[in-house]
Design a protein around this motif. Structure first.
Motif, PDB file in Angstrom:
ATOM      1  N   LEU A   1      53.396  -8.205  39.854  1.00 27.73           N
ATOM      2  CA  LEU A   1      53.462  -7.223  38.781  1.00 27.73           C
ATOM      3  C   LEU A   1      53.130  -7.840  37.414  1.00 27.73           C
ATOM      4  O   LEU A   1      52.372  -7.258  36.627  1.00 27.73           O
TER       5      LEU A   1
ATOM      6  N   PHE B   1      55.523  -4.885  43.580  1.00 25.30           N
ATOM      7  CA  PHE B   1      56.287  -4.964  42.332  1.00 25.30           C
ATOM      8  C   PHE B   1      57.059  -6.282  42.200  1.00 25.30           C
ATOM      9  O   PHE B   1      57.906  -6.420  41.318  1.00 25.30           O
TER      10      PHE B   1
ATOM     11  N   VAL C   1      50.351  -6.343  34.957  1.00 24.45           N
ATOM     12  CA  VAL C   1      50.676  -5.611  33.727  1.00 24.45           C
ATOM     13  C   VAL C   1      49.969  -6.213  32.506  1.00 24.45           C
ATOM     14  O   VAL C   1      49.643  -5.496  31.563  1.00 24.45           O
TER      15      VAL C   1
ATOM     16  N   ALA D   1      43.948   1.961  35.158  1.00 20.51           N
ATOM     17  CA  ALA D   1      45.210   1.641  35.835  1.00 20.51           C
ATOM     18  C   ALA D   1      45.142   2.017  37.307  1.00 20.51           C
ATOM     19  O   ALA D   1      45.537   1.236  38.183  1.00 20.51           O
ATOM     20  N   TRP D   2      44.623   3.231  37.615  1.00 20.08           N
ATOM     21  CA  TRP D   2      44.558   3.665  39.019  1.00 20.08           C
ATOM     22  C   TRP D   2      43.654   2.756  39.839  1.00 20.08           C
ATOM     23  O   TRP D   2      43.931   2.469  40.989  1.00 20.08           O
TER      24      TRP D   2
ATOM     25  N   TRP E   1      49.491  -0.616  40.295  1.00 27.09           N
ATOM     26  CA  TRP E   1      50.625   0.257  40.668  1.00 27.09           C
ATOM     27  C   TRP E   1      50.667   0.548  42.160  1.00 27.09           C
ATOM     28  O   TRP E   1      51.709   0.873  42.698  1.00 27.09           O
ATOM     29  N   PHE E   2      49.499   0.532  42.810  1.00 30.04           N
ATOM     30  CA  PHE E   2      49.464   0.711  44.267  1.00 30.04           C
ATOM     31  C   PHE E   2      48.259  -0.053  44.806  1.00 30.04           C
ATOM     32  O   PHE E   2      47.296  -0.307  44.066  1.00 30.04           O
TER      33      PHE E   2
ATOM     34  N   ILE F   1      57.208  -0.819  30.884  1.00 27.95           N
ATOM     35  CA  ILE F   1      56.775  -0.624  32.289  1.00 27.95           C
ATOM     36  C   ILE F   1      57.204  -1.820  33.141  1.00 27.95           C
ATOM     37  O   ILE F   1      57.720  -1.665  34.248  1.00 27.95           O
TER      38      ILE F   1
ATOM     39  N   LEU G   1      59.762  -1.279  36.226  1.00 25.25           N
ATOM     40  CA  LEU G   1      59.357  -1.530  37.611  1.00 25.25           C
ATOM     41  C   LEU G   1      60.106  -2.724  38.204  1.00 25.25           C
ATOM     42  O   LEU G   1      60.362  -2.756  39.411  1.00 25.25           O
TER      43      LEU G   1
END
Lengths: 242, 243
Positions: free
Chosen positions: B52, B47, B56, B171-172, B177-178, B31, B35
């Motif tokens: 990031l 990112f 991660v 993760a969400w 990721w955002f 990942i 990314l």
């Protein structure tokens, strides 16, 4: 001296009495088979004797120690080989044995000596470096009993030790179990009548939480007037349901 | 000190499982690489490797839940725990034996993630050592969740709950990721109430040397670590009594 002596041992689960006023005596060095249909109370009895479950009332004395008053002392006298193989799958056979030896407070030299003795007695040498999870069912059963024996218990509980094994593996394991006779006290639970007859000194039949009958295989047959142990067992078990 | 015997076993079983290595190390690194490649072509602030990389590492830690839950639930179903309950081991031996070896494994995983991020352009700073130290309470959150679910669920249920549901949920709601602020509303509030976003922000703040931001996130993470440890101990003792 008696290895096991239960006094009105009882286990109640809500409105179900799994074991009811059990009075059982097992002599030291004896191989005692406990038979019963599913739900007869034998698993609950073994759980109480091995301090996994507290009795609702009554007590059991194992080599002078009470399961209700001195469970820690009882745990130092016993070992259990459960129905499932109960091994650490990613550890090698040797590492499994080392782990149990360390739990039993063995120093390294004594642990090595015990592992050597057991690997020879159980013929485990060819698989000592293999992960336990990769072994066949028969080898895993042997390892399971060896894991119980490495702590050098005075009383060993064997729960369905040959369940699911082929004829050859079963016969080999019988030899291993026979070899224990007289050295330690063994309580064997099994659904195989021929196994109980071939291995045990005495047999106890449980039904509906009660001990229905105790004696040698011949005594049980004579008492029920049946020719085989299986017929005698069926007669006793059916009698308990009425 | 009997917990060290079980601890050695936990360490070996976890590191010898190829699936653990694939998910715990391989997946976060893939990942990270993927990314970073996207970032090279289409720059996105989130990112940037400085954002990031620390994020991660927390994503990687979420797999610790799956590892510890699977180990405990398989030990229950294989009756290995039943065998051990008949030995003189005490409840604390089991809990420490499962928990403690997972912490160095989590540190190893975080270290490898930072090492790989450095290969992708993350600058070395001594603050990475602070990041490693601050990853411990976040790791404890994920490990103790594993002990909790492993004590209550069977291995198939654990795969679904800890493998699919929890890794996605964490993760969400982590802001890796955002940006959770972009979604706003209840989602942002929920993210701020749960420990995952705080764990990520803690790593980012430590790496950036933004020391003033550390305590507010650290208290949340520490609070959850303590509460989840208590919950895991309760769940383990509960299943122990049930046996």
């Amino acid at each position: 001296m008696n290895a096991i002596e239960t006094k009105a041992l009882t286990k109640q689960y809500k409105d179900v009495t799994a074991v009811n006023n059990l009075e059982l005596t097992v002599r030291e060095g004896e191989l005692f088979a406990l038979l019963g249909v599913n739900g007869a109370g034998k698993t609950t009895t073994i759980k109480m004797l091995s301090c996994l479950t507290k009795p609702t009332s009554g007590d059991a004395i194992l080599l002078g120690k009470s399961v209700t008053g001195e469970p820690e002392a009882v745990k130092r006298l016993i070992a259990v080989s459960p129905q499932e193989t109960a091994v650490a799958p990613k550890l090698t056979v040797r590492e499994n044995l080392e782990m149990m030896a360390e739990i039993a407070d063995c120093d390294k030299t004594e642990g090595k000596a015990r592992i050597q003795r057991l690997s020879e007695a159980f013929g485990l040498e060819p698989v000592m470096k293999k992960p336990a999870g990769k072994l066949s069912g028969g080898w895993q059963r042997r390892l399971s009993i060896a894991l119980a024996l490495i702590i050098e218990p005075k009383i060993l509980f064997l729960d369905e030790p040959t369940l699911g094994l082929d004829v050859l593996a079963r016969s080999e394991l019988w030899e291993v179990i026979r070899d224990l006779k007289g050295k330690i006290t063994v309580i064997l639970t099994t659904h195989y009548m021929e196994e109980a007859e071939a291995l045990s000194d005495r047999i106890g039949v449980m039904g509906a939480g009660h001990l229905l009958c105790v004696g040698t295989a011949e005594e049980l047959k004579a008492q029920t007037g049946k020719e085989t142990l299986e017929e005698a067992f069926i007669a006793l078990a059916k009698g308990a349901r009425k | 000190m009997k917990f060290t015997v079980l601890g050695k076993r936990t360490w070996k079983e976890t590191l010898r499982d190829p699936l653990n290595l694939a998910f715990g190390l391989g997946f976060p690194l893939v990942i990270l690489g993927l990314l970073s490649a996207i970032q090279a072509n289409v720059p996105v602030e989130l990112f940037r490797i400085e954002q990031l990389g620390p994020g991660v590492t927390v994503f990687g830690l979420s797999f610790m839940t799956l590892f510890s839950a699977l180990l405990v639930s398989k030990d229950r179903t294989s009756a290995l725990l039943l065998r051990l309950y008949t030995t003189p081991l005490r409840p604390a031996d089991y809990i420490l034996g499962y928990l403690l070896p997972m912490i160095p494994i989590a540190l190893l995983q975080t270290g490898v993630c930072y090492g790989f991020a450095m290969l992708l352009g993350l600058k070395w700073t001594v603050r990475i050592l602070l990041c490693l130290a601050l990853s411990i309470p976040t790791a404890i959150i994920f490990i103790t969740m594993g002990l909790f679910f492993g004590s209550l669920l069977n291995d198939k249920q654990v795969g679904g709950v800890c493998g699919a549901l929890l890794t996605n949920l964490s993760a969400w709601l982590s802001g890796i990721w955002f940006d959770v602020a972009l979604v706003g509303g209840a989602f942002k509030k929920l993210a701020a109430l749960l420990p995952f976003w705080h764990g990520v922000e803690l790593q980012r703040a430590a790496y950036a040397g933004n020391y003033a931001a550390i305590p507010s996130h650290l208290w949340w993470v520490l609070g959850y670590a303590v509460a989840l440890t208590a919950l895991a101990v309760w769940a383990f003792l509960h299943q122990m009594k049930k046996n």
